[in-house]
Enzyme design. Sequence first.
Site, PDB file in Angstrom:
ATOM      1  N   ARG A  46      47.160  44.156  34.116  1.00 38.06           N
ATOM      2  CA  ARG A  46      47.315  45.509  34.630  1.00 38.06           C
ATOM      3  C   ARG A  46      47.146  46.489  33.475  1.00 38.06           C
ATOM      4  O   ARG A  46      47.557  46.220  32.359  1.00 38.06           O
ATOM      5  CB  ARG A  46      48.708  45.709  35.258  1.00 38.06           C
ATOM      6  CG  ARG A  46      48.798  45.218  36.693  1.00 38.06           C
ATOM      7  CD  ARG A  46      47.940  46.064  37.649  1.00 38.06           C
ATOM      8  NE  ARG A  46      47.937  45.589  39.019  1.00 38.06           N
ATOM      9  CZ  ARG A  46      47.025  44.761  39.552  1.00 38.06           C
ATOM     10  NH1 ARG A  46      46.022  44.302  38.806  1.00 38.06           N
ATOM     11  NH2 ARG A  46      47.097  44.404  40.814  1.00 38.06           N
ATOM     12  N   HIS A 106      37.574  46.749  37.338  1.00 42.55           N
ATOM     13  CA  HIS A 106      38.568  45.956  38.081  1.00 42.55           C
ATOM     14  C   HIS A 106      37.880  44.956  39.033  1.00 42.55           C
ATOM     15  O   HIS A 106      38.021  45.031  40.253  1.00 42.55           O
ATOM     16  CB  HIS A 106      39.523  46.871  38.853  1.00 42.55           C
ATOM     17  CG  HIS A 106      40.831  46.217  39.192  1.00 42.55           C
ATOM     18  ND1 HIS A 106      42.027  46.903  39.236  1.00 42.55           N
ATOM     19  CD2 HIS A 106      41.135  44.931  39.513  1.00 42.55           C
ATOM     20  CE1 HIS A 106      43.001  46.076  39.568  1.00 42.55           C
ATOM     21  NE2 HIS A 106      42.483  44.872  39.739  1.00 42.55           N
ATOM     22  N   GLU A 153      43.466  54.035  36.627  1.00 39.79           N
ATOM     23  CA  GLU A 153      42.231  53.736  37.373  1.00 39.79           C
ATOM     24  C   GLU A 153      42.033  54.736  38.509  1.00 39.79           C
ATOM     25  O   GLU A 153      43.006  55.124  39.140  1.00 39.79           O
ATOM     26  CB  GLU A 153      42.325  52.319  37.946  1.00 39.79           C
ATOM     27  CG  GLU A 153      42.350  51.279  36.849  1.00 39.79           C
ATOM     28  CD  GLU A 153      42.493  49.857  37.386  1.00 39.79           C
ATOM     29  OE1 GLU A 153      42.267  49.639  38.591  1.00 39.79           O
ATOM     30  OE2 GLU A 153      42.838  48.986  36.606  1.00 39.79           O
TER      31      GLU A 153
HETATM   32  C1  8YV Z   1      42.788  42.982  43.568  1.00 39.34           C
HETATM   33  C2  8YV Z   1      44.136  42.441  41.512  1.00 39.34           C
HETATM   34  O1  8YV Z   1      41.528  42.928  44.032  1.00 39.34           O
HETATM   35  O2  8YV Z   1      45.089  40.981  43.087  1.00 39.34           O
HETATM   36  C3  8YV Z   1      45.252  41.737  42.156  1.00 39.34           C
HETATM   37  O3  8YV Z   1      46.386  41.931  41.682  1.00 39.34           O
HETATM   38  O4  8YV Z   1      44.262  42.921  40.446  1.00 39.34           O
HETATM   39  C4  8YV Z   1      42.786  42.607  42.114  1.00 39.34           C
HETATM   40  O5  8YV Z   1      42.021  41.533  41.758  1.00 39.34           O
HETATM   41  C5  8YV Z   1      43.381  44.318  43.793  1.00 39.34           C
HETATM   42  O6  8YV Z   1      44.679  44.388  43.300  1.00 39.34           O
HETATM   43  C6  8YV Z   1      43.317  44.701  45.255  1.00 39.34           C
HETATM   44  O7  8YV Z   1      44.495  45.290  45.738  1.00 39.34           O
END
Ligand code: 8YV
Length: 323
Positions: A242, A289, A271
């Site tokens: 993150r 991302h 982001e």
């Molecule tokens: C997701 C991600 O696509 O799953 C996660 O935590 O970081 C991503 O790969 C994104 O969060 C979609 O909500």
Amino acid sequence: MTKPRVLLTRKWPESVEKAAAELFDVTYNIEDRPMGRAEMRAALEIYDAVLATVTDDVKVGTFTNLKPKARILANYGVGFSHIDIEGARAAGITVTNTPNVLNDCTADLAMTLLMMAARRAGEGEREVRAGKWAGWRPTHMIGTSITGKTLGIIGFGRIGQAMARRAHFGFGMKILAQSRSAVDPTILAETGAVQVDTVEDLLPQCDFVSLHCPGGAANRHLINADRLASMKSTGILVNTARGEVVDEAALVEALKTGLIAGAGLDVFEEEPKVHAGLVECENAVLLPHLGSATRETRVNMGIRALKNIEQFFEGAEPDDKVN
Ligand code: 8YV
């Protein structure tokens, strides 16, 4: 029996949107716009379930003085640091996520970033596209080798372990792992990983550092100026976890002053905004991302989110309840 009314806050892969329609009375986000706070609050008061993503505003304050109709907020994604989990609980809303289905996919992308940063692939591509490639020469765009080097993994959960397997079996890398709790010795043994107690113990020993810990307040700026300074000057940092885990301003400084050699980033503090300083850094590889962005994984994430709400409406506890 009337079907529960559910909202998909973003456009999903077609096959899972269809699957959702068979089970529920679904409202789609045809324009695929991210939802703001007011829209999210209104949705929670109208629908029986909201299927959210990382782009929706469900932070602290979302649930304050809310009279929710929704009793479940099913996140399409494994990370949930964008959701006020305590606020949701206080409002009587169950929150679920989509673990496991994106482990390999995210580890693949972390490895992609590691390799791109090590071999200056972004820079090289930019040079070719700009028509500036002057031809082969022994000293052109020299990167660093990967094979046999030491990779530090911060957060040794399922994705961290998948990264360790790629690095160890694919590239003969030595693995150092840092995790809040003691890792099962059989898991460490699989990749010959050695667990270290602290981030401070790990950083100075590593040629590459890959972040796989959760986001949220507890890990905000876990990688700060001091910790960047403790990395090798040849070190490369990879973040698919993150954005908030890394102090972006400190990272820009470290990349510009040669405190570390490079970075590969898939996630950012604000982001889709990316720190202007990062964009100027040739030694930073920046991706939008894409961690879970394969057809297979995005379908599996949808199936998993739907299963959670199906279980919930059947009166069972969803497999992936996080609060
Ligand atoms: C997701 C991600 O696509 O799953 C996660 O935590 O970081 C991503 O790969 C994104 O969060 C979609 O909500």
